[in-house]
Design an enzyme around this catalytic site. Structure first.
Site: not given
Length: 374
Positions: A104, A176, A228, A320-321
């Site tokens: 990424q 971002y 993304r 993810g988590r």
């Protein structure tokens, strides 16, 4: 394996020709565990390898494409050729366990801590700080600097190819730099990089084009390019669901391998911009799913969560988590042991879970971000 979970284990081939052994992806998550010089630590490499045995694809934490794009302490870099061996170590560890490795790539823009970038020079689309107390006022990038950063995304893509990655994910989410150019909150420019909604698309699409150009020039085999995005912003003005539909329509024309939605909750619904009570994922899938594969993500812990998610028509599901909590999630489902899946993290099992110290500290001190800590 229970036959009702078979859909999760079908193979999947991207437009580029890269094939995955199943429909489960490890989502990109910051781990704060790299060396100060931007190289990957052994602990970080081990953490990824431990989670690469079951999933079809691993998307790494974001790596910065320029020195002034570093967004976190303990983030690994992709802005120099000297970092290619470090990048290769990570890719090799992931691929050695049987998963495809996706790097990424990003620039933090106005979100970077000033102490992490050269001369404290925080930059963005415009001189508009993030909302919140004490946020630095960024310097507006010049036209030439914008062009340079676009080239930097391409150069980091080249390094990813040389390091052996199977693809890159362009990080246009989570506030971002790429998102900052698309957002009416952070982009007040009146040149070719801003103004109307269509002009705010210019930078994101230019990054996509440059990454595609470099991949076509340097990759010797199939190479994945994904993107993304975050579907909405809380700020006013900010990105609305209506804006995002324009963005994904434009991205769907770029022959990308996938679009990856950034969400905390798979089933979250739009705040504004559309008159629709369905989840954001369902709206996005209906809009572009027949043109570009969508990766869904967000609070998927059990196999029932995953099956419910994939029944929306989204072809790929990112954990993810949960893949931090239980690195053997995929293997347990495959072996018919889904009842043994762990969905709450045990504070006594850091070593067994192969979690580096900086990430472990972040987890145990962040109950809001990491629910279910025992």
């Amino acid at each position: 394996m229970n036959s009702k979970y078979a859909a999760l284990f079908e193979s999947f081939t991207f437009r580029s020709g890269v094939s995955l052994k199943n429909r489960i992806v490890m989502a990109p998550m910051t781990n704060f565990s790299s060396n100060q010089d931007g190289t990957v630590t052994d602990a970080e490499a081990s953490y990824y390898a431990r989670r690469s045995g079951g999933v079809g694809m691993v998307i790494t934490a974001c790596t910065y494409v320029t020195a002034n794009g570093k967004g976190f302490h303990g983030e690994f870099g992709g802005d120099l050729d000297e970092l290619i061996p470090s990048l290769r170590q990570l890719a090799s560890g992931i691929k050695g366990e049987g998963a495809k490795a996706i790097l990424q790539i990003f620039h933090g823009g106005r979100q970077v801590p000033p102490q992490l970038v050269p001369n404290g020079d925080v930059v963005s689309a415009s001189a508009v700080p993030s909302e919140g107390e004490g946020k630095p006022v960024p310097r507006e990038l010049t036209d030439q600097e914008v062009e340079s950063i676009i080239k930097d995304f391409g150069e980091t893509t080249r390094r990813a190819i040389e390091a052996g990655y199977d693809g890159v994910e362009i990080h246009g989410a989570n506030g971002y730099l790429i998102q900052q150019f698309f957002s009416p909150h952070s982009n007040h420019r009146e040149d070719r990089w801003g103004g109307s909604l269509e002009k705010r698309l210019t930078f994101p699409l230019a990054v996509v084009d440059e990454v595609k150009r470099v991949a076509a020039e340097h990759a010797t085999g199939p190479f994945v390019i994904g993107y993304r995005f975050s579907p909405e912003e809380a700020e006013t003005p900010g990105i609305t669901m209506a804006d995002t539909l324009v963005l994904i329509d434009a991205l769907a024309k770029k022959d990308l391998d996938y679009l990856h939605v950034s969400l905390q909750d798979f089933w979250s619904k739009p705040r504004r911009g559309v008159d629709d009570t369905r989840s954001r994922i369902e709206i996005i899938q209906e809009r572009v799913g027949d043109r570009v594969p969508v990766i869904g993500v967000g609070s998927i812990y059990t196999v029932e969560d995953a099956i419910q998610a994939i029944q929306t028509g989204v072809p790929l599901i990112a954990l993810g988590r949960e893949i931090i909590i239980d690195p053997d999630w995929v293997q347990k489902v495959a072996d018919g042991k889904e009842d043994e899946i762990v969905t709450k993290i045990d504070k006594d099992k850091q070593q067994e879970l192969v979690i580096p110290d900086p990430l472990w500290q972040a987890i145990i001190h962040s109950p809001g971000w990491f629910p279910g800590i025992e």
